[in-house]
Design an enzyme around this catalytic site. Structure first.
Site, PDB file in Angstrom:
ATOM      1  N   LYS A 174       0.833  -1.205   0.000  1.00  6.68           N
ATOM      2  CA  LYS A 174       0.000   0.000   0.000  1.00  6.68           C
ATOM      3  C   LYS A 174       0.878   1.270   0.000  1.00  6.68           C
ATOM      4  O   LYS A 174       2.084   1.199   0.210  1.00  6.68           O
ATOM      5  CB  LYS A 174      -0.944  -0.024   1.205  1.00  6.68           C
ATOM      6  CG  LYS A 174      -1.888  -1.236   1.218  1.00  6.68           C
ATOM      7  CD  LYS A 174      -2.745  -1.313  -0.034  1.00  6.68           C
ATOM      8  CE  LYS A 174      -3.995  -2.188   0.091  1.00  6.68           C
ATOM      9  NZ  LYS A 174      -3.845  -3.617   0.304  1.00  6.68           N
TER      10      LYS A 174
HETATM   11  C1  LIG Z   1      -5.237  -4.433   0.843  1.00  3.78           C
HETATM   12  C2  LIG Z   1      -6.697  -4.349   0.783  1.00  3.78           C
HETATM   13  C3  LIG Z   1      -7.530  -4.835   1.811  1.00  3.78           C
HETATM   14  C4  LIG Z   1      -7.016  -5.631   2.960  1.00  3.78           C
HETATM   15  O1  LIG Z   1      -5.981  -5.063   3.649  1.00  3.78           O
HETATM   16  P1  LIG Z   1      -4.972  -6.033   4.472  1.00  3.78           P
HETATM   17  O2  LIG Z   1      -4.171  -5.049   5.249  1.00  3.78           O
HETATM   18  O3  LIG Z   1      -4.171  -6.765   3.442  1.00  3.78           O
HETATM   19  O4  LIG Z   1      -5.781  -6.912   5.312  1.00  3.78           O
HETATM   20  C5  LIG Z   1      -8.882  -4.650   1.707  1.00  3.78           C
HETATM   21  N1  LIG Z   1      -9.425  -4.033   0.663  1.00  3.78           N
HETATM   22  C6  LIG Z   1      -8.686  -3.559  -0.360  1.00  3.78           C
HETATM   23  C7  LIG Z   1      -9.348  -2.853  -1.488  1.00  3.78           C
HETATM   24  C8  LIG Z   1      -7.290  -3.719  -0.346  1.00  3.78           C
HETATM   25  O5  LIG Z   1      -6.579  -3.262  -1.371  1.00  3.78           O
END
Ligand SMILES: *Cc1c(COP(=O)(O)O)cnc(C)c1O
Length: 377
Positions: free
Chosen positions: A191
């Protein structure tokens, strides 16, 4: 044979890579030496810093963006018998959490321009059983917050914004997280801001923060006299101080990361040859944080062959995402091919190009040159 035999092969360019500075690495060392490595003062400092970005709203840190979504749904009162409306074009976590709390995912198709949930179809899908809306800011492009909240208000629905990809983005000058109902961020390694694994939940004013904290950690409520009680079922979702120290180090660069991503995206728009027939994403440089840069291949292209050819050129290519309603679990719930034609079309043609703050302008040019060589007949 190498196409430029005079030079050594360039190292593989991945689709993303986190930027962690030495100060942050040293801060993690300090936490390790401190004797307190799980949730403690660093988590509190991280929450306070996040709250500042979110206009002073309460924020609680979690160990994933999946945990934040699950807890937000529970705090919103979503459970068995309830419907939650979301998009099929997202990371599968978005829909999995709806199942996790025992509710029913109701998916509606995307708007082909933004690739986010189609708000007109969303409103048409509302039933007396609808309890919450779970929109996703795909690639960091925010869903239209004005229209979204007008619908939520009209139908008295809660909103859990899956802003996993839109940390650092904004809506009409206001930071994502500073407005709205529940806002869920992820700090997964890929992210825009990372703690390795982690997440944060921005909470609306009517939600009891103590309950949020108990949902985060085994339901435990500690009293001043050292006794404890458990009055609600909680998960094991707390963030560590180690991770929070990484997050605090990352936050110092948030603006610079977002600006660099925008500059790289602009360069892609300028450097991708129009003749290649790629469909480019919306050119939004004010709201979007450019979590990903995702052109669509021309209809009918062999995406597997394209990815393999780009790999030969030393360029990593991702696919985000296969529409989740076609996964076995969701087919088993009654979803089927043909149900969401726009999401299926984008899902079949989308490719994610490398985009991360440490990339150079030359890296973008290298990707574009490889695109031209790969896609030209
Ligand atoms: C990454 C992501 C998640 C989940 O996040 P985690 O930290 O990996 O649990 C949920 N929704 C979207 C759209 C994502 O890109």
């Amino acid at each position: 044979m190498s196409k430029n035999p005079s030079s050594l092969p360039l190292p593989m360019l991945p689709i993303t890579r986190p930027s962690i500075d030495e100060e942050t690495i040293a801060a993690v060392g300090d936490v390790l030496r401190s004797g307190w490595i799980t949730s403690g003062p660093k988590v509190q400092a991280f929450e306070a810093a996040l709250s500042e970005i979110c206009g002073g709203r309460p924020v609680r840190a979690f160990n994933s963006g999946t945990a934040t979504l699950e807890v937000a749904l529970r705090l919103a009162g979503v459970g068995p018998g309830d419907e939650v409306i979301s998009t099929p074009l997202t990371w599968v976590a978005t829909a999995n959490v709806i199942l996790e709390v025992g509710a029913t995912p109701v998916l509606v198709d995307i708007d082909p321009l933004t690739r986010n949930i189609d708000l007109e179809q969303l409103e048409a899908a509302i039933t007396p059983r609808t309890r919450a809306l779970l929109p996703v800011d795909l690639a960091g492009l925010p869903v239209d917050r004005d229209r979204l909240y007008a619908i939520a208000k009209r139908h008295r629905l809660r909103v859990v914004e899956d802003a996993a990809q839109s940390f650092g983005a904004s809506w009409k000058g206001q930071a994502i997280g500073s407005i709205g109902d529940f806002v869920s961020f992820s700090f997964h390694a890929n992210k825009n801001l990372t703690t390795g694994e982690g997440g944060a939940l921005v909470l609306p004013a009517d939600i009891d923060l103590g309950l949020c904290e108990r949902r985060r950690l085994q339901g435990v409520k500690r009293a001043a006299d050292g006794t404890m009680d458990v009055d609600v079922l909680g998960g094991k979702f707390n963030l560590t101080d180690l991770a929070a120290a990484v997050g605090l180090g990352q936050l110092r660069h948030l603006q610079e990361f977002t600006e660099r991503r925008r500059a790289l995206a602009r360069r892609y728009f300028a450097a991708i040859e129009p003749a290649l027939g790629l469909t480019l994403p919306p050119a939004d440089f004010s709201n979007c944080n450019w979590h990903m840069f995702q052109p669509l291949l021309p209809a009918g292209s062999d995406r597997g062959a394209f990815i393999a050819a780009m790999k030969e050129e030393g360029i990593g290519i991702g696919v985000h995402y296969p529409p989740l309603h076609l996964f076995s679990l969701y087919r088993g719930l009654g979803f089927r091919a043909g149900q969401f034609p726009q999401a299926e079309n984008v899902g079949a043609r989308t490719v994610t190009l490398p985009l991360f703050p440490a990339m150079s302008d030359g890296d973008v040019d290298r990707v574009c040159t490889a695109l031209s060589r790969t896609l030209k007949i």
